[in-house]
Design a protein around this motif. Structure first.
Motif, PDB file in Angstrom:
ATOM      1  N   ASP A  11     -30.699   1.952  56.206  1.00  0.00           N
ATOM      2  CA  ASP A  11     -31.012   0.394  55.940  1.00  0.00           C
ATOM      3  C   ASP A  11     -29.263  -0.094  55.801  1.00  0.00           C
ATOM      4  O   ASP A  11     -28.519   0.738  55.663  1.00  0.00           O
ATOM      5  N   ARG A  12     -29.383  -1.345  56.250  1.00  0.00           N
ATOM      6  CA  ARG A  12     -27.826  -1.861  56.252  1.00  0.00           C
ATOM      7  C   ARG A  12     -27.487  -2.455  54.880  1.00  0.00           C
ATOM      8  O   ARG A  12     -28.070  -3.150  54.377  1.00  0.00           O
ATOM      9  N   PHE A  13     -26.254  -2.386  54.737  1.00  0.00           N
ATOM     10  CA  PHE A  13     -25.671  -3.049  53.793  1.00  0.00           C
ATOM     11  C   PHE A  13     -24.162  -3.763  54.264  1.00  0.00           C
ATOM     12  O   PHE A  13     -23.381  -2.966  54.630  1.00  0.00           O
ATOM     13  N   VAL A  14     -24.299  -5.239  54.355  1.00  0.00           N
ATOM     14  CA  VAL A  14     -23.249  -5.672  55.117  1.00  0.00           C
ATOM     15  C   VAL A  14     -22.354  -6.413  53.974  1.00  0.00           C
ATOM     16  O   VAL A  14     -22.907  -7.098  53.066  1.00  0.00           O
ATOM     17  N   LEU A  15     -21.107  -6.076  53.740  1.00  0.00           N
ATOM     18  CA  LEU A  15     -20.239  -6.793  52.865  1.00  0.00           C
ATOM     19  C   LEU A  15     -19.541  -7.845  53.770  1.00  0.00           C
ATOM     20  O   LEU A  15     -18.660  -7.682  54.643  1.00  0.00           O
ATOM     21  N   HIS A  16     -19.919  -9.153  53.496  1.00  0.00           N
ATOM     22  CA  HIS A  16     -19.362 -10.143  54.437  1.00  0.00           C
ATOM     23  C   HIS A  16     -18.077 -10.424  53.804  1.00  0.00           C
ATOM     24  O   HIS A  16     -17.976 -10.991  52.608  1.00  0.00           O
ATOM     25  N   ASP A  17     -17.241 -10.526  54.620  1.00  0.00           N
ATOM     26  CA  ASP A  17     -15.708 -10.812  53.951  1.00  0.00           C
ATOM     27  C   ASP A  17     -15.220 -12.397  53.911  1.00  0.00           C
ATOM     28  O   ASP A  17     -15.716 -13.112  54.809  1.00  0.00           O
ATOM     29  N   GLY A  18     -14.925 -12.645  52.605  1.00  0.00           N
ATOM     30  CA  GLY A  18     -14.362 -13.905  52.266  1.00  0.00           C
ATOM     31  C   GLY A  18     -13.116 -13.953  53.011  1.00  0.00           C
ATOM     32  O   GLY A  18     -12.165 -13.150  52.328  1.00  0.00           O
ATOM     33  N   PRO A  19     -12.830 -14.936  53.793  1.00  0.00           N
ATOM     34  CA  PRO A  19     -11.604 -14.766  54.592  1.00  0.00           C
ATOM     35  C   PRO A  19     -10.455 -15.386  53.842  1.00  0.00           C
ATOM     36  O   PRO A  19     -10.584 -16.362  53.252  1.00  0.00           O
ATOM     37  N   PRO A  20      -9.423 -14.555  54.006  1.00  0.00           N
ATOM     38  CA  PRO A  20      -8.181 -15.121  53.424  1.00  0.00           C
ATOM     39  C   PRO A  20      -7.375 -15.837  54.376  1.00  0.00           C
ATOM     40  O   PRO A  20      -7.745 -15.947  55.411  1.00  0.00           O
ATOM     41  N   TYR A  21      -6.357 -16.815  53.837  1.00  0.00           N
ATOM     42  CA  TYR A  21      -5.681 -17.543  54.702  1.00  0.00           C
ATOM     43  C   TYR A  21      -4.581 -16.689  55.392  1.00  0.00           C
ATOM     44  O   TYR A  21      -3.971 -15.818  54.762  1.00  0.00           O
ATOM     45  N   ALA A  22      -4.593 -16.916  56.888  1.00  0.00           N
ATOM     46  CA  ALA A  22      -3.371 -16.306  57.416  1.00  0.00           C
ATOM     47  C   ALA A  22      -2.281 -16.997  57.311  1.00  0.00           C
ATOM     48  O   ALA A  22      -1.567 -17.635  58.571  1.00  0.00           O
ATOM     49  N   ASN A  23      -1.494 -16.859  56.295  1.00  0.00           N
ATOM     50  CA  ASN A  23      -0.258 -17.741  56.031  1.00  0.00           C
ATOM     51  C   ASN A  23       0.776 -16.995  55.294  1.00  0.00           C
ATOM     52  O   ASN A  23       1.527 -17.655  54.356  1.00  0.00           O
ATOM     53  N   GLY A  24       0.739 -15.677  55.311  1.00  0.00           N
ATOM     54  CA  GLY A  24       1.915 -14.898  54.498  1.00  0.00           C
ATOM     55  C   GLY A  24       1.676 -13.572  54.030  1.00  0.00           C
ATOM     56  O   GLY A  24       0.453 -13.111  54.363  1.00  0.00           O
ATOM     57  N   ILE A  66       0.512 -10.179  52.043  1.00  0.00           N
ATOM     58  CA  ILE A  66      -0.678  -9.997  51.075  1.00  0.00           C
ATOM     59  C   ILE A  66       0.238 -10.030  49.722  1.00  0.00           C
ATOM     60  O   ILE A  66       1.337  -9.286  49.539  1.00  0.00           O
ATOM     61  N   HIS A  67      -0.700 -10.168  48.640  1.00  0.00           N
ATOM     62  CA  HIS A  67      -0.086  -9.927  47.294  1.00  0.00           C
ATOM     63  C   HIS A  67      -1.018  -9.308  46.607  1.00  0.00           C
ATOM     64  O   HIS A  67      -2.142  -8.732  47.053  1.00  0.00           O
ATOM     65  N   ILE A  68      -0.813  -9.036  45.184  1.00  0.00           N
ATOM     66  CA  ILE A  68      -1.540  -7.954  44.254  1.00  0.00           C
ATOM     67  C   ILE A  68      -2.937  -8.403  44.444  1.00  0.00           C
ATOM     68  O   ILE A  68      -3.890  -7.467  44.166  1.00  0.00           O
ATOM     69  N   GLY A  69      -3.320  -9.951  44.378  1.00  0.00           N
ATOM     70  CA  GLY A  69      -4.765 -10.225  44.393  1.00  0.00           C
ATOM     71  C   GLY A  69      -5.334  -9.796  45.569  1.00  0.00           C
ATOM     72  O   GLY A  69      -6.665  -9.591  45.626  1.00  0.00           O
ATOM     73  N   HIS A  70      -4.661  -9.907  46.700  1.00  0.00           N
ATOM     74  CA  HIS A  70      -5.439  -9.496  47.972  1.00  0.00           C
ATOM     75  C   HIS A  70      -5.589  -7.931  47.925  1.00  0.00           C
ATOM     76  O   HIS A  70      -6.851  -7.805  48.331  1.00  0.00           O
ATOM     77  N   ALA A  71      -4.734  -7.237  47.357  1.00  0.00           N
ATOM     78  CA  ALA A  71      -4.809  -6.026  47.465  1.00  0.00           C
ATOM     79  C   ALA A  71      -6.175  -5.418  46.274  1.00  0.00           C
ATOM     80  O   ALA A  71      -6.895  -4.592  46.701  1.00  0.00           O
ATOM     81  N   LEU A  72      -6.316  -6.113  45.325  1.00  0.00           N
ATOM     82  CA  LEU A  72      -7.369  -5.960  44.324  1.00  0.00           C
ATOM     83  C   LEU A  72      -8.648  -6.157  45.115  1.00  0.00           C
ATOM     84  O   LEU A  72      -9.619  -5.498  45.213  1.00  0.00           O
ATOM     85  N   ASN A  73      -8.943  -7.460  45.914  1.00  0.00           N
ATOM     86  CA  ASN A  73      -9.984  -7.744  46.555  1.00  0.00           C
ATOM     87  C   ASN A  73     -10.264  -6.868  47.641  1.00  0.00           C
ATOM     88  O   ASN A  73     -11.490  -6.460  47.842  1.00  0.00           O
ATOM     89  N   LEU A  83     -18.114 -10.973  47.913  1.00  0.00           N
ATOM     90  CA  LEU A  83     -17.438 -10.647  46.954  1.00  0.00           C
ATOM     91  C   LEU A  83     -15.977 -11.443  46.999  1.00  0.00           C
ATOM     92  O   LEU A  83     -15.285 -11.298  47.926  1.00  0.00           O
ATOM     93  N   GLU A  84     -15.740 -12.051  45.860  1.00  0.00           N
ATOM     94  CA  GLU A  84     -14.439 -12.760  46.071  1.00  0.00           C
ATOM     95  C   GLU A  84     -13.977 -12.713  44.382  1.00  0.00           C
ATOM     96  O   GLU A  84     -14.798 -12.340  43.452  1.00  0.00           O
ATOM     97  N   GLY A  85     -12.945 -13.519  44.071  1.00  0.00           N
ATOM     98  CA  GLY A  85     -12.654 -13.888  42.844  1.00  0.00           C
ATOM     99  C   GLY A  85     -13.484 -14.870  42.144  1.00  0.00           C
ATOM    100  O   GLY A  85     -14.326 -15.540  42.860  1.00  0.00           O
ATOM    101  N   SER A  86     -13.449 -14.992  40.870  1.00  0.00           N
ATOM    102  CA  SER A  86     -14.294 -15.835  39.931  1.00  0.00           C
ATOM    103  C   SER A  86     -14.033 -17.343  40.314  1.00  0.00           C
ATOM    104  O   SER A  86     -15.008 -18.094  40.253  1.00  0.00           O
ATOM    105  N   ASP A  87     -13.017 -17.687  40.826  1.00  0.00           N
ATOM    106  CA  ASP A  87     -12.747 -19.079  41.329  1.00  0.00           C
ATOM    107  C   ASP A  87     -13.607 -19.401  42.294  1.00  0.00           C
ATOM    108  O   ASP A  87     -13.589 -20.737  42.625  1.00  0.00           O
ATOM    109  N   GLN A  88     -14.172 -18.661  43.181  1.00  0.00           N
ATOM    110  CA  GLN A  88     -14.944 -18.918  44.389  1.00  0.00           C
ATOM    111  C   GLN A  88     -16.412 -19.241  44.071  1.00  0.00           C
ATOM    112  O   GLN A  88     -17.167 -19.520  45.029  1.00  0.00           O
TER     113      GLN A  88
END
Length: 986
Positions: A63-76, A78-85, A616-621
């Motif tokens: 059975d498939r389990f797909v984690l569809h990535d919420g795309p980050p902006y390609a503009n710098g 990564i920071h610690i929030g990116h690492a957590l995510n 899966l993303e931060g609660s602001d999403q």
């Protein structure tokens, strides 16, 4: 038993250390993660681990389990929030794969929109160039190059975290096929009648010159002008109010020229107040009559520096029909404000602050606009036939606004312009101002430029939330979205209430932006009728041109390119050049990711299948990606694009403060990896409560380094011991001693608990369970007890073989259980143990027989360990007092009166369990001065020194040392071991 017996010969004594089964392993104590982790990344790339995982899933028809990535902006970087995510996503993907799913992760990037366009504009400004003077297609190419650069940078940084995924073939919102699909999606909304062009106030950034969605807005403290303004009553059913004025209060003086009404609260008590005393120079004069809320009167007159006032009468605001605008009839205004200002009820008016009356500018406020729509006929009667346009895109008053034309509210840096001061001065000049002040409050700002925003009436494209549409079986988008929310699993559960409230109350979706870098709204509008051109052939032609040339085709090709071949006159149609809200791009990613890639195709649970899709993303999403993905999919497919939505908090410093370069409290993931390794970051993520905000800093990381060290040393000791394990000598559990069967019981218990924790995405529980088992059950108890058996017992010993069999099972379980979290360390350990294996990440969690469960045995050994704690506690006191060097110097007398504890330890070799040379068990109270522990009543320990001679091999003290004439300096057990080893030629 020490791990390192003294091997130096004494008096020509034999070198017994060489006869011991001491641990041997190449698995180093010092991890060296910063150096070793890149080596494993290279190995995974060499063996193409990602592809092998996909082949495994297909081959085994998982059975498939797909984690569809919420795309980050390609503009710098990564920071610690990116690492957590990204780490959290990887924990899920790896653990679901090891639970037996085909768990796929395709990373993605958000490439359009202001974050990137803004960076290019900054480069232009630094060079003194005007972005608007550059060809749009050329500008877009620069944005594309910029995004490409940062995609490559971020890709490497994400991979360094140990994140597995299809890094060679990610999805990009700027790829031609993606841009074509985004265009198809907006055209679906157009064809279904959900897309419309309207004019209403939207959040507007004067700095970025575009509308913003609520998800792009953040609130910061701002100091604003506050003014109290009087609107003369010109029509009323109460003669006492004929000379009175209604007083309003606002923090946006610049909106006064756009005022068209006053709102009141039907539940609020109002009064007519007379100024009876005021200074000569005061704006509020003696004799003035004001209508205000009773609850706010004292505060208002204090602000107006009124010395005395009286309440003349109660006022029902319904009797006030019309007021005059403060600028009505002014010379030079050319009648611009010569309309009536209606006084209307509104449920959003309160008497918490202000005056109890709300100044209403339909072009500059959401509530104001709704009031206008609700009472449109009244406005028409008063001379207001449409929502006024007073402010241009650069926040300057339009030329048609008297007195204030060209004045700016915010400049290009977001600083206050001259508009507020000019309006205030004019109100004072005409005698309409009664007080002014300053107020610190939370105010909306752009999350990119950080500049304050304004509500501005402007034509925009919207997706209707409350329009029944045929493709949704006559339901509205809001109704369908709310139903989809209720069918989704939310982790944590509070996420459901959060997003439900947002969708219930959100306005229509503003999907247009007045920018350059994005996917255009690919519609043509008839110039006379305003109707959208609906033609499936046109939609197909647009999509095909995008697939060939990208969205630049919209600007490179004349409208005739699309219209003429289909028989339409290009002169009759307007091409829309606005681009789409970037949230529409990312909200559409399911359509050009999961619906087009065979490796992501799913038969979801909502369709009767068994596959699952997680976002899966931060609660602001909840207001961002989650919500817009939900709305996009519901509006085009009638359902949510996900089955599970998991949200995490934000990363703060050790004191709970937001990270800021100016504060010097930023923790960069690159620095942590350089100093300690990515596995330490992964351990921090797993052990933290991601549902809340997380904290990180040097001291916090130190604790995780120490936790990691203990876990690693436990794995290392198992590897060292298993050097001597021979699979052919594995012992059936039924033949094992009780202690080994107890450890197998614990493995069976843990297997169920850890699998369930992984299924529930509860990684902190996984760490809690594993850390407790490895440090308490194994290192501090089982391994400690069995070291003597493992090191010293004869090769034929059933206890030794049983212990090695159990350690082998423990190793396989522990290393696979921890592999999703400590992905590098687990790989290193697994390949050390199984050098011919490809990767631990191709394993599933081992099947642990249910028959290993033995509740009665577990209860007995829980009692044994309670007695042991009292014994070891007493010996610790003796060691601290320097009475003994090790527990083997002792032969304690243990008095047990608790019948359950006594029954548990009877028949066991309690001396071995407590690691003493001897031990005497008695069923009495023991002397009054015996060692006792309040937590374990019924047990008392009296210290006694071990009697006999110290064994030269095991260091146990025993009177039996010397009873074997062939080996006079060791115990009979050790003599037998030496005899067997000699026979083996060892």
């Amino acid at each position: 038993m020490s791990d390192k017996p003294d091997s130096s010969p004494v008096n020509d004594a034999p070198d017994y250390a060489s006869t011991l089964y001491l641990p041997q392993t190449d698995f180093p104590m010092r991890a060296g993660l910063p150096r070793r982790e890149p080596e494993f990344l290279a190995r995974w790339n060499e063996i193409d681990l990602y592809r092998k995982l996909r082949e495994q899933g297909t081959r085994e028809k998982r059975d498939r389990f797909v984690l569809h990535d919420g795309p980050p902006y390609a503009n710098g970087n990564i920071h610690i929030g990116h690492a957590l995510n990204k780490i959290l996503k990887d924990l899920i993907v790896r653990s679901q794969q090891m639970l037996g799913k085909d768990s796929n992760y395709v990373p993605g990037w958000d490439c359009h929109g202001l974050p990137i366009e803004w960076k290019i504009e900054e480069q232009y400004r630094a060079k003194g160039l005007d972005k608007d003077a550059v060809d749009k297609v050329e500008f877009r190419k620069e944005c594309r190059v910029f995004a490409d650069k940062w995609i490559d940078v971020q890709r490497q940084e994400f991979k360094r975290l140990g994140v597995t995924g299809d890094w060679d073939d990610p999805y990009l919102t700027m790829s031609y096929d993606a841009e074509a699909q985004i265009a198809r999606e907006i055209m679906k909304f157009a064809r279904s009648g959900q897309l419309y062009r309207g004019s209403k106030p939207v959040m507007w950034s004067a700095v970025e010159k575009t509308a913003l969605a609520e998800a792009e807005v953040e609130y910061h403290e701002k100091t604003s002008h506050t003014i109290w303004v009087k609107f003369p009553v010109i029509a009323t059913d109460d003669p006492a109010l004929a000379d009175a004025s209604v007083v309003i209060w606002t923090t946006t003086p610049w909106t006064i020229p756009a005022n068209r009404a006053i709102a009141y609260g039907a539940h609020i008590a109002y009064g007519l107040y007379k100024v009876t005393g005021a200074p000569e120079e005061n704006w509020a004069k003696a004799g003035d009559l004001y209508v205000v809320a009773d609850a706010l009167a004292e505060e208002i007159f204090k602000a107006a520096r009124v010395e005395s006032f009286e309440r003349v009468a109660a006022v029902d605001p319904k009797v006030i029909k019309r007021c005059a605008h403060p600028f009505r009839g002014l010379d030079g205004a050319n009648g611009y404000w010569d309309f009536d200002v209606p006084v209307l009820p509104a449920d959003y008016v309160t008497d918490d602050a202000g005056t109890g009356f709300v100044h209403t500018a339909p072009g500059h406020g959401a509530d104001d606009y709704v009031t206008y729509l609700k009472h449109k006929a009244v406005f028409a009667e008063c001379g207001t036939t449409e929502v006024p346009h007073t402010v241009a895109e650069d926040s300057r008053y339009f030329p048609h606004v008297p007195f204030f034309a060209g004045l700016q509210i915010y400049d290009h840096k977001g600083k206050d312009g001259k508009a507020n001061a000019a309006v205030i001065d004019k109100l004072a000049e005409v005698g309409a101002l009664i007080a002014r002040g300053r107020l610190k409050h939370q105010y909306p700002h752009s999350w990119r430029s950080k500049a304050p925003l304004l509500f501005r009436n402007t034509p925009q494209w919207f997706i209707a939330m409350d329009k029944p549409v045929a493709i949704l079986d006559g339901k509205t988008l809001r109704e369908v979205a709310l139903t989809a929310i209720s069918k989704t699993e939310w982790v944590p559960e509070s996420g459901e209430n959060r997003i439900t409230g947002m969708v219930e109350n959100r306005p229509d979706w503003v999907v247009s932006r007045q920018r350059a870098w994005g996917v255009p709204i690919t519609v043509f509008v008839h110039k006379e009728t305003g109707e959208l051109l609906a033609d499936d052939r046109l939609d197909q032609a647009i999509a095909e041109s995008f697939e060939a040339e990208g969205a630049d085709a919209w600007y490179q090709n004349d409208p005739a390119f699309y219209l003429a071949p289909l028989g339409y006159d290009p002169a009759e149609y307007e091409r829309v050049d606005d681009i789409l809200d970037v949230w529409f791009d990312s909200g559409s990613t399911h359509s050009f990711n999961m619906e087009t890639r065979p490796d992501l195709a799913v038969n979801r649970i909502v369709d009767g299948g068994r596959d699952q899709v997680m976002y899966l993303e931060g609660s602001d999403q909840h207001r961002g990606w989650f919500q817009h993905s939900l709305l996009e999919a519901c509006g085009t497919r009638g359902r949510a694009p996900f089955d599970i939505v998991l949200t995490h908090g934000f990363v703060l410093d050790e004191k709970g403060m937001k990270m800021s370069k100016s504060m010097g409290n930023v923790v960069a993931p690159q620095d942590v990896i350089k100093d300690s390794g990515a596995d330490i970051l992964r351990l921090w993520v797993a052990a933290s409560d991601y549902a809340d905000d997380l904290r990180i800093g040097k001291e916090i990381l130190k604790t995780f380094v120490e936790t990691y060290r203990k876990l690693r040393n436990t794995i290392r000791w198992m590897l060292g011991s298993l050097h001597h394990y021979k699979p052919a000598e594995a012992v059936d559990p039924a033949q094992m001693p009780e202690l080994e069967r107890f450890v197998l019981h614990r493995l069976a218990e843990l297997d169920e608990a850890i699998r369930e924790a992984y299924r529930r995405f509860d990684y902190k529980r996984v760490i809690f369970l594993l850390n407790g088992f490895m440090t308490s059950d194994l290192s501090a108890f089982y391994f400690d007890v069995r070291k003597d058996t493992l090191y010293c017992d004869p090769p034929s010993s059933l206890a030794r073989k049983s212990a090695l069999t159990v350690i082998d099972r423990c190793f396989d379980c522990v290393v696979t259980w921890i592999a999703p979290i400590l992905c590098f360390t687990a790989e290193e350990a697994w390949l050390t143990r199984h050098p011919d294996a490809l990767s631990v990440h191709l394993e599933t969690f081992p099947e642990v027989p249910a028959g290993w469960r033995d509740a009665a045995l577990a209860e007995r050994w829980a009692r044994v360990r309670r007695v042991r704690r009292v014994v070891t506690g007493s010996l610790e006191i003796e060691r601290n007092a320097k009475n003994i060097r090790s527990n083997l110097d002792a032969a304690p007398i243990v008095h047990v009166t608790d019948p359950e504890l006594l029954a548990a330890v009877e028949g066991l070799n309690l001396a071995d369990i407590c690691i003493t040379s001897d031990l005497t068990l008695r069923s009495d109270e023991g002397p009054a001065d015996a060692y006792r522990w309040d937590d374990v009543p019924g047990v008392a320990v009296v210290f006694a020194r071990a009697q006999g001679t110290k064994c030269a091999r095991s260091w146990k003290i025993s009177p039996d040392v010397g009873t074997d004439p062939d080996y006079p300096d060791v115990t009979p057990r050790d003599a037998q071991a030496l005899r067997e080893l000699k026979a083996m030629g060892a």
